[in-house]
Motif scaffolding. Sequence first.
Motif, PDB file in Angstrom:
ATOM      1  N   PHE A 163       0.822  -1.202   0.000  1.00 33.40           N
ATOM      2  CA  PHE A 163       0.000   0.000   0.000  1.00 33.40           C
ATOM      3  C   PHE A 163       0.861   1.259   0.000  1.00 33.40           C
ATOM      4  O   PHE A 163       0.475   2.279  -0.555  1.00 33.40           O
ATOM      5  CB  PHE A 163      -0.943   0.008   1.204  1.00 33.40           C
ATOM      6  CG  PHE A 163      -2.008  -1.042   1.145  1.00 33.40           C
ATOM      7  CD1 PHE A 163      -3.042  -0.949   0.223  1.00 33.40           C
ATOM      8  CD2 PHE A 163      -1.992  -2.126   2.005  1.00 33.40           C
ATOM      9  CE1 PHE A 163      -4.040  -1.912   0.163  1.00 33.40           C
ATOM     10  CE2 PHE A 163      -2.986  -3.087   1.956  1.00 33.40           C
ATOM     11  CZ  PHE A 163      -4.010  -2.982   1.028  1.00 33.40           C
ATOM     12  N   PHE A 164       2.032   1.194   0.618  1.00 34.40           N
ATOM     13  CA  PHE A 164       2.904   2.373   0.655  1.00 34.40           C
ATOM     14  C   PHE A 164       3.397   2.692  -0.753  1.00 34.40           C
ATOM     15  O   PHE A 164       3.395   3.859  -1.171  1.00 34.40           O
ATOM     16  CB  PHE A 164       4.079   2.151   1.608  1.00 34.40           C
ATOM     17  CG  PHE A 164       4.606   3.420   2.200  1.00 34.40           C
ATOM     18  CD1 PHE A 164       5.289   4.348   1.446  1.00 34.40           C
ATOM     19  CD2 PHE A 164       4.413   3.706   3.533  1.00 34.40           C
ATOM     20  CE1 PHE A 164       5.775   5.531   1.989  1.00 34.40           C
ATOM     21  CE2 PHE A 164       4.888   4.879   4.105  1.00 34.40           C
ATOM     22  CZ  PHE A 164       5.575   5.790   3.325  1.00 34.40           C
ATOM     23  N   ALA A 165       3.789   1.659  -1.503  1.00 32.46           N
ATOM     24  CA  ALA A 165       4.216   1.894  -2.890  1.00 32.46           C
ATOM     25  C   ALA A 165       3.075   2.484  -3.705  1.00 32.46           C
ATOM     26  O   ALA A 165       3.281   3.399  -4.507  1.00 32.46           O
ATOM     27  CB  ALA A 165       4.710   0.594  -3.518  1.00 32.46           C
ATOM     28  N   ALA A 166       1.868   1.979  -3.493  1.00 24.79           N
ATOM     29  CA  ALA A 166       0.707   2.508  -4.215  1.00 24.79           C
ATOM     30  C   ALA A 166       0.484   3.975  -3.886  1.00 24.79           C
ATOM     31  O   ALA A 166       0.087   4.761  -4.757  1.00 24.79           O
ATOM     32  CB  ALA A 166      -0.534   1.690  -3.878  1.00 24.79           C
ATOM     33  N   ALA A 167       0.765   4.375  -2.643  1.00 23.48           N
ATOM     34  CA  ALA A 167       0.583   5.770  -2.225  1.00 23.48           C
ATOM     35  C   ALA A 167       1.535   6.713  -2.948  1.00 23.48           C
ATOM     36  O   ALA A 167       1.243   7.905  -3.081  1.00 23.48           O
ATOM     37  CB  ALA A 167       0.758   5.901  -0.709  1.00 23.48           C
ATOM     38  N   PRO A 194       2.878  -2.333  11.135  1.00 20.47           N
ATOM     39  CA  PRO A 194       3.346  -1.102  10.479  1.00 20.47           C
ATOM     40  C   PRO A 194       4.039  -1.396   9.148  1.00 20.47           C
ATOM     41  O   PRO A 194       4.691  -2.427   8.991  1.00 20.47           O
ATOM     42  CB  PRO A 194       4.348  -0.521  11.485  1.00 20.47           C
ATOM     43  CG  PRO A 194       3.986  -1.132  12.791  1.00 20.47           C
ATOM     44  CD  PRO A 194       3.455  -2.499  12.471  1.00 20.47           C
ATOM     45  N   ALA A 195       3.858  -0.495   8.220  1.00 24.14           N
ATOM     46  CA  ALA A 195       4.543  -0.564   6.927  1.00 24.14           C
ATOM     47  C   ALA A 195       5.332   0.721   6.782  1.00 24.14           C
ATOM     48  O   ALA A 195       4.874   1.780   7.216  1.00 24.14           O
ATOM     49  CB  ALA A 195       3.524  -0.699   5.801  1.00 24.14           C
ATOM     50  N   GLY A 196       6.484   0.640   6.185  1.00 22.92           N
ATOM     51  CA  GLY A 196       7.291   1.838   6.066  1.00 22.92           C
ATOM     52  C   GLY A 196       8.102   1.885   4.798  1.00 22.92           C
ATOM     53  O   GLY A 196       8.265   0.895   4.095  1.00 22.92           O
ATOM     54  N   ARG A 197       8.593   3.081   4.555  1.00 22.64           N
ATOM     55  CA  ARG A 197       9.448   3.326   3.402  1.00 22.64           C
ATOM     56  C   ARG A 197      10.097   4.686   3.603  1.00 22.64           C
ATOM     57  O   ARG A 197       9.463   5.624   4.069  1.00 22.64           O
ATOM     58  CB  ARG A 197       8.600   3.314   2.134  1.00 22.64           C
ATOM     59  CG  ARG A 197       9.405   3.664   0.894  1.00 22.64           C
ATOM     60  CD  ARG A 197       8.558   3.560  -0.322  1.00 22.64           C
ATOM     61  NE  ARG A 197       8.790   2.224  -0.829  1.00 22.64           N
ATOM     62  CZ  ARG A 197       8.412   1.795  -2.005  1.00 22.64           C
ATOM     63  NH1 ARG A 197       7.737   2.582  -2.794  1.00 22.64           N
ATOM     64  NH2 ARG A 197       8.686   0.599  -2.410  1.00 22.64           N
ATOM     65  N   ASP A 198      11.363   4.777   3.252  1.00 19.01           N
ATOM     66  CA  ASP A 198      12.086   6.049   3.255  1.00 19.01           C
ATOM     67  C   ASP A 198      12.016   6.794   4.589  1.00 19.01           C
ATOM     68  O   ASP A 198      11.984   8.020   4.635  1.00 19.01           O
ATOM     69  CB  ASP A 198      11.580   6.959   2.125  1.00 19.01           C
ATOM     70  CG  ASP A 198      11.706   6.302   0.761  1.00 19.01           C
ATOM     71  OD1 ASP A 198      12.689   5.574   0.538  1.00 19.01           O
ATOM     72  OD2 ASP A 198      10.814   6.508  -0.082  1.00 19.01           O
ATOM     73  N   GLY A 199      11.938   6.033   5.690  1.00 19.61           N
ATOM     74  CA  GLY A 199      11.920   6.642   7.014  1.00 19.61           C
ATOM     75  C   GLY A 199      10.541   7.035   7.524  1.00 19.61           C
ATOM     76  O   GLY A 199      10.427   7.599   8.605  1.00 19.61           O
ATOM     77  N   PHE A 200       9.497   6.757   6.776  1.00 23.07           N
ATOM     78  CA  PHE A 200       8.125   7.060   7.185  1.00 23.07           C
ATOM     79  C   PHE A 200       7.410   5.759   7.494  1.00 23.07           C
ATOM     80  O   PHE A 200       7.651   4.749   6.841  1.00 23.07           O
ATOM     81  CB  PHE A 200       7.371   7.808   6.077  1.00 23.07           C
ATOM     82  CG  PHE A 200       8.024   9.100   5.690  1.00 23.07           C
ATOM     83  CD1 PHE A 200       7.863  10.240   6.467  1.00 23.07           C
ATOM     84  CD2 PHE A 200       8.799   9.188   4.544  1.00 23.07           C
ATOM     85  CE1 PHE A 200       8.468  11.433   6.112  1.00 23.07           C
ATOM     86  CE2 PHE A 200       9.408  10.375   4.175  1.00 23.07           C
ATOM     87  CZ  PHE A 200       9.241  11.501   4.959  1.00 23.07           C
ATOM     88  N   GLY A 208      -4.100   5.852  -0.531  1.00 25.05           N
ATOM     89  CA  GLY A 208      -2.866   6.245   0.123  1.00 25.05           C
ATOM     90  C   GLY A 208      -2.744   5.711   1.525  1.00 25.05           C
ATOM     91  O   GLY A 208      -3.467   4.790   1.925  1.00 25.05           O
ATOM     92  N   VAL A 209      -1.835   6.309   2.250  1.00 23.43           N
ATOM     93  CA  VAL A 209      -1.551   5.927   3.630  1.00 23.43           C
ATOM     94  C   VAL A 209      -1.600   7.166   4.505  1.00 23.43           C
ATOM     95  O   VAL A 209      -1.415   8.286   4.032  1.00 23.43           O
ATOM     96  CB  VAL A 209      -0.173   5.231   3.756  1.00 23.43           C
ATOM     97  CG1 VAL A 209      -0.159   3.893   3.008  1.00 23.43           C
ATOM     98  CG2 VAL A 209       0.958   6.111   3.243  1.00 23.43           C
TER      99      VAL A 209
END
Length: 177
Positions: free
Chosen positions: A27-31, A70-76, A89-90
């Motif tokens: 979902f994070f990539a989709a956001a 939790p899901a994360g990417r790039d520190g978020f 989105g997220v």
Amino acid sequence: MIALALLAFAAAGPAPAAEPATPAPDFFAAAICQPPYSYDAATRLYKEAQKLGKPDTARFGAAVYRLPAPAGRDGFETQEVFFAGSALGVLIDGQVAAKLAETYNLVPEKIRLLGASSLGFSRVLPDADQPMKDMGLVSIVARQGPGLKGKTMLACEFVSNEDRERLEMFEKASGNR
């Protein structure tokens, strides 16, 4: 006796392969529009989100689903995914729209969305990543505001050409541009 058991096992053939596990949707990539927004991709993600349980629909006109972890990417980090109109989105903890803008090369929004956001940033995807350009534009957006109650929205959003024109006319007539 052991030889007979081995022979019977060998004669039975290999065990059936286990069904490969379907990877959890990202979902994070989709956001961040990876891949770019399309109705088919949004529908698939929505169906996956529905498996998470009943959504919270009391916030800002969206269906908000809680992720099991939790899901994360790039520190978020996030633990909530949302669907609102033609955006998915997220919700990220904290007022971090400016940090998201810096990370994802977003620029301040010209249109304030009728006061729905106090701080908003966006970036229209390049033409090559516009799967429905004749109908509207896909953008990555980061917005924060009082209605989000301490969260920041990060989304991939499709806005039709007609809606974009109406928003621009309304904002211009309101003197908010």
